[in-house]
Design an enzyme around this catalytic site. Sequence first.
Site, PDB file in Angstrom:
ATOM      1  CB  CYS A 112       9.941  -9.151 -38.542  1.00  0.00           C
ATOM      2  SG  CYS A 112      11.138  -7.946 -39.081  1.00  0.00           S
ATOM      3  CD  GLU A 113       5.107 -14.085 -38.212  1.00  0.00           C
ATOM      4  OE1 GLU A 113       5.272 -12.942 -37.688  1.00  0.00           O
ATOM      5  OE2 GLU A 113       4.571 -15.028 -37.644  1.00  0.00           O
TER       6      GLU A 113
END
Length: 461
Positions: free
Chosen positions: A389-390
């Site tokens: 999640c980046e």
Amino acid sequence: MRAHEAGALHGDIGNRGPAWLRSPEDVNALVPQLWPRTVVRTDEGVLEVGGVSVTDLAAEHGTPAYFLDEDDLRARCRDFKEAFADADVYYAGKSFLCKAVVRIVDEEGLFLDVCSGGELAVALAAGFPAERLGFHGNNKSVSELRRALDAGVGRIILDSFHEIDRLTELAREAGKRPAVLIRVTVGVEAHTHEFIATAHEDQKFGFSLAGGAAFEAATRVLDDGVLDLRGLHSHIGSQIFDTSGFEVAARRVLGLQAQIRDARGVELAELDLGGGFGIAYTTQDDPSPASDLAKRINKIVDAECQAESLQRPKLSIEPGRAVVGPAVFTLYEVGTVKNVDGIRTYVSVDGGMSDNIRTALYDASYSATLAGRASTEPPILARVVGKHCESGDIVVKDEFLPADVQPGDLVAVPGTGAYCRSMASNYNHVPRPPVVAVRDGASRVIVRRETEDDLLALDVG
Ligand SMILES: Cc1ncc(COP(=O)(O)O)c(C=O)c1O
């Protein structure tokens, strides 16, 4: 012969990718300098390493996984040992270390550089002869230094006045006289990413030459007479192609060696010029073979010794990336494919920045290829991204992959032997992948896959 680490991440121009990236004639073709030497694409279009297909390897070991071509690694150890025949070649363990690799390095007759208590523990657990160990680090603790002394580590590379005091006291207590080198900051701007340049003044490593600290450190050690000062050390940075930095470093360190001789009548017997030799991550990289590097560096050292009327010291080097980097590729499975019109296609894989932080951390460039099959589709510009999640979770910023790349496909990224597994993390509680050595048609796990249970075992709250 040059490479520029800073890719065109932010400057790329739409659907064409960086200027150096050419749409390939054959999207299935393998660029030789990027892949371990036993990697081939079979007539069926599947990649094979060490005589084993990646589809079989994925079936047996799963993905993501790092696959190490053992013959390639051994050959690179030999290349450096033969090229630098008169020198001690230290494999820099920080690039990737596990017991199996320690044993290979030992069997191939190299020395080993470790830079923490943990790396020292791996080396000793694998039975590596302590006298062939070098111990680095800008902040070695008392207990790490004591363990190094107890083990009889061959060279301790001093990095600060605090460390000189610490080790001197420990050595006195133990009645030992450890052999040491002094790490000199030679003030070279190595042409590489700022985070992996280590010899300019404004960084944490070593004793400044220009500021006089290096000379002061040498005379202090000689005055104390407890530690056995063997020589000087310099490491200018990593992923370096241009040997001019090594030239300047050698000149400056040998200049200091002459200064110490003139001031103290002591001619130090050793010179360690560190590591830093670049490798090919993409078609824009053109690294020099070890034999060329050796010729150039030996010529530099000979010339400087002559200029300073110095005995030629015993040379050491500490390659890490150039030994293990190209011997490994990471195999991923594609999970999703998303086309962003007019810009690029995002190919998400089952790993990411937790198994290869270098793209996010250093803006590093990598390559990729479809590994489980060949394709007749035209190439499209793709970005291989991870599952974290980046948005910075990018593995390969720009690469041409076949237009029919799809979920379930295997994608291989070469050149992941160095600073990938060794810098891996559990971001988003993603377990770290295994490392599998492949040779002569067989594969063996040398670092097992981490499991969620392993992560939960730490979670004792
Ligand atoms: C002291 C020292 N020696 C050797 C190396 C290995 O460098 P490379 O992997 O670029 O060869 C490093 C890397 O940071 C280092 O700090």
